[in-house]
Motif scaffolding. Structure first.
Motif, mmCIF file in Angstrom:
data_model
loop_
_atom_site.group_PDB
_atom_site.id
_atom_site.type_symbol
_atom_site.label_atom_id
_atom_site.label_comp_id
_atom_site.label_asym_id
_atom_site.label_seq_id
_atom_site.Cartn_x
_atom_site.Cartn_y
_atom_site.Cartn_z
ATOM 1 N N THR A 29 -25.558 59.797 -62.776
ATOM 2 C CA THR A 29 -26.610 59.195 -61.955
ATOM 3 C C THR A 29 -26.160 58.948 -60.525
ATOM 4 O OG1 THR A 29 -27.563 58.134 -63.915
ATOM 5 C CG2 THR A 29 -28.179 57.211 -61.788
ATOM 6 N N ILE A 30 -24.884 58.671 -60.348
ATOM 7 C CA ILE A 30 -24.374 58.380 -59.004
ATOM 8 C C ILE A 30 -24.628 59.539 -58.046
ATOM 9 C CG2 ILE A 30 -22.030 59.225 -59.471
ATOM 10 C CD1 ILE A 30 -20.994 56.823 -57.832
ATOM 11 N N PHE A 31 -24.711 60.762 -58.578
ATOM 12 C CA PHE A 31 -24.969 61.942 -57.756
ATOM 13 C C PHE A 31 -26.296 62.596 -58.141
ATOM 14 C CE2 PHE A 31 -20.138 62.360 -57.283
ATOM 15 C CZ PHE A 31 -20.151 61.579 -56.131
ATOM 16 N N MET A 32 -27.304 61.771 -58.422
ATOM 17 C CA MET A 32 -28.642 62.268 -58.719
ATOM 18 C C MET A 32 -29.637 61.736 -57.694
ATOM 19 S SD MET A 32 -29.048 62.099 -62.878
ATOM 20 C CE MET A 32 -27.917 62.968 -63.962
ATOM 21 N N SER A 33 -30.744 62.448 -57.571
ATOM 22 C CA SER A 33 -31.844 62.011 -56.691
ATOM 23 C C SER A 33 -33.147 62.041 -57.477
ATOM 24 C CB SER A 33 -31.954 62.916 -55.463
ATOM 25 O OG SER A 33 -30.828 62.761 -54.630
ATOM 26 N N GLN A 34 -34.076 61.169 -57.069
ATOM 27 C CA GLN A 34 -35.381 61.086 -57.715
ATOM 28 C C GLN A 34 -36.401 61.948 -56.979
ATOM 29 O OE1 GLN A 34 -35.105 56.936 -56.800
ATOM 30 N NE2 GLN A 34 -35.404 56.366 -58.948
ATOM 31 N N GLY A 38 -40.424 58.409 -57.560
ATOM 32 C CA GLY A 38 -39.396 57.418 -57.873
ATOM 33 C C GLY A 38 -38.844 57.552 -59.272
ATOM 34 N N GLY A 39 -39.093 58.681 -59.934
ATOM 35 C CA GLY A 39 -38.559 58.907 -61.274
ATOM 36 C C GLY A 39 -37.970 60.296 -61.395
ATOM 37 N N ASN A 40 -37.758 60.726 -62.650
ATOM 38 C CA ASN A 40 -37.288 62.089 -62.925
ATOM 39 C C ASN A 40 -36.003 62.433 -62.178
ATOM 40 O OD1 ASN A 40 -39.597 62.742 -64.607
ATOM 41 N ND2 ASN A 40 -40.773 62.833 -62.698
ATOM 42 N N ALA A 41 -35.011 61.555 -62.241
ATOM 43 C CA ALA A 41 -33.750 61.793 -61.541
ATOM 44 C C ALA A 41 -33.041 63.014 -62.113
ATOM 45 C CB ALA A 41 -32.851 60.564 -61.648
ATOM 46 N N ARG A 42 -32.499 63.838 -61.205
ATOM 47 C CA ARG A 42 -31.778 65.056 -61.573
ATOM 48 C C ARG A 42 -30.539 65.200 -60.685
ATOM 49 N NH1 ARG A 42 -37.232 66.635 -61.939
ATOM 50 N NH2 ARG A 42 -37.818 67.456 -63.999
ATOM 51 N N PRO A 43 -29.528 65.987 -61.159
ATOM 52 C CA PRO A 43 -28.327 66.202 -60.329
ATOM 53 C C PRO A 43 -28.688 66.753 -58.958
ATOM 54 C CG PRO A 43 -27.942 66.967 -62.569
ATOM 55 C CD PRO A 43 -29.399 66.601 -62.489
ATOM 56 N N ASP A 44 -27.984 66.251 -57.941
ATOM 57 C CA ASP A 44 -28.223 66.642 -56.553
ATOM 58 C C ASP A 44 -26.872 66.811 -55.881
ATOM 59 O OD1 ASP A 44 -28.860 66.940 -53.900
ATOM 60 O OD2 ASP A 44 -29.874 65.012 -53.683
ATOM 61 N N ALA A 45 -26.453 68.052 -55.647
ATOM 62 C CA ALA A 45 -25.124 68.327 -55.111
ATOM 63 C C ALA A 45 -24.922 67.684 -53.743
ATOM 64 C CB ALA A 45 -24.889 69.827 -55.029
ATOM 65 N N ALA A 46 -25.965 67.605 -52.932
ATOM 66 C CA ALA A 46 -25.836 67.050 -51.588
ATOM 67 C C ALA A 46 -25.635 65.541 -51.609
ATOM 68 C CB ALA A 46 -27.068 67.386 -50.755
ATOM 69 N N GLY A 127 -19.388 54.962 -61.779
ATOM 70 C CA GLY A 127 -20.672 55.663 -61.781
ATOM 71 C C GLY A 127 -21.726 54.772 -61.170
ATOM 72 N N ALA A 128 -22.952 54.972 -61.566
ATOM 73 C CA ALA A 128 -24.055 54.180 -61.023
ATOM 74 C C ALA A 128 -25.184 54.116 -62.036
ATOM 75 C CB ALA A 128 -24.561 54.771 -59.713
ATOM 76 N N MET A 129 -25.950 53.042 -61.953
ATOM 77 C CA MET A 129 -27.136 52.896 -62.790
ATOM 78 C C MET A 129 -28.400 53.368 -62.072
ATOM 79 S SD MET A 129 -26.291 51.829 -65.772
ATOM 80 C CE MET A 129 -27.816 51.167 -66.440
#
Length: 354
Positions: A29-34, A38-46, A127-129
């Protein structure tokens, strides 16, 4: 050269080394974006690049992304890679290692890494919540604190630590206590190890010394080498009302090289489950019983009725003590992989007796 000059040189070398940190990432989650909702968080390399730019401080950080996956997709081969890169970084002069990881299985990764981490430098898992795109993202503070911990003098020799919400936790004691709160992790039975401050840790209690490395024939729980690419098949079954483990009658033998029970109370099962467990134990399958309760662990002597801890022990089962079922499973898997005997398995779990 005088001893004072030698001490000054050593301090200068130590100060220099402490500023070099290896940052490894498995995602989470620490490297995910919504999305815009404001939902559906997915991996985000940037997201990693943006996050690192805000927390590096004065440390010299060397980053390497080993994967960008949810923690439910982390496998032992990922942790082999973490150990190989982390050991190499420390041997090359890094003062410590930080690993970013999803929170769902973070406690399991920390526990398994602790079995193999054989360096004086700390290995810090965080990590992150909340996703990186969230207005209240907790990743920046957690990563900053993890970097501080990796350079903290008091963290040396403590093995693998989990850093979250301003606190450091020992890998063997930490557990995810909330699926939503940013204060997601707790430690049982001693509470967090330390509060993280700018230059060091403020220890809240004194941890026991870590064991020295040796082979699996002993029970110091620090294993040589690396974990296997895949761990032996060890299912976890949960005891409860009207649960007699009938599934064991249908589970193929080759799918079970060991068994962990999350027992009720101090480690109890239904009396009707005992014949099935005795058959397994008689066939040489190790059975470890944990407690499904958050605190207190298992006992060895409080109850002696059918299905109690005394009955289970007399049948040949092993009690997990303070280890929850998910960690008991990992420990049993590493021991089975190392061809540990029944006596060695029992001795290894006795370290966690409560």
């Amino acid at each position: 050269m005088s001893s004072d000059s030698s001490v000054s040189r050593d301090r200068a070398h130590s100060d220099s080394a402490r500023s070099k940190i290896a940052l490894l990432s498995l995602g989470g989650t620490i490297f995910m974006s919504q999305d815009a909702s404001g939902g559906n968080a997915r991996p985000d390399a940037a997201a990693g690049e943006r996050l690192l730019a805000t927390v590096a401080g004065g440390a010299e950080i060397f980053t390497q992304s080993l994967a960008n996956v949810s923690s439910s997709d982390v496998r032992p081969h990922h942790l082999r890679s973490v150990l190989e890169h982390a050991r190499a970084a420390v041997d090359d002069g890094a003062a410590g290692v930080v690993l970013t990881h999803g929170t769902d299985t973070l406690e399991e990764t920390a526990f398994l890494l602790e079995r193999y981490w054989d360096r004086e430098a700390p290995c810090v898992v965080t990590g992150a919540m909340r996703p990186a795109s969230d207005l209240g993202a907790d990743g920046p503070a957690n990563l900053r604190d993890a970097i501080r911990t990796a350079t903290a003098p008091s963290a040396r020799g403590l093995g693998v630590l989990v850093v979250f919400d301003g606190h450091a936790h020992l890998a063997d004691q930490v557990t995810k206590a909330s699926s939503r709160s940013v204060s997601a992790f707790a430690s049982e039975p001693s509470g967090p190890l330390a509060i993280i401050e700018d230059d060091d840790l403020r220890l809240l209690h004194a941890p026991l010394p870590r064991p020295l490395p040796h082979d699996v024939a002993g029970c110091g729980l620090l294993l040589p080498g690396l974990p296997p690419d895949r761990l032996p098949a060890v299912p976890v079954l949960t005891a409860g009302l009207d649960e007699d483990f009938e599934l064991l009658d249908h589970l193929p033998r080759d799918q079970m090289q060991g068994l962990v029970i999350a027992g009720v109370g101090m480690g109890h099962v239904s009396p009707a489950a005992m014949p099935r467990l005795r058959r397994l134990l008689g066939a040489g399958v190790p059975v470890v019983v944990a407690s499904r309760a958050f605190s207190g662990g298992t006992s060895t002597h409080h109850y002696a009725y059918p299905g109690s801890e005394v009955d289970l022990l007399e049948a040949g089962a092993v009690m997990a003590g303070l280890l929850p079922a998910v960690k008991a499973r990992l420990l049993l898997q590493t021991l089975v992989h190392g061809d540990a005997s029944a006596a060695q398995i029992r001795a290894s779990f006795e370290v966690y007796a409560s």
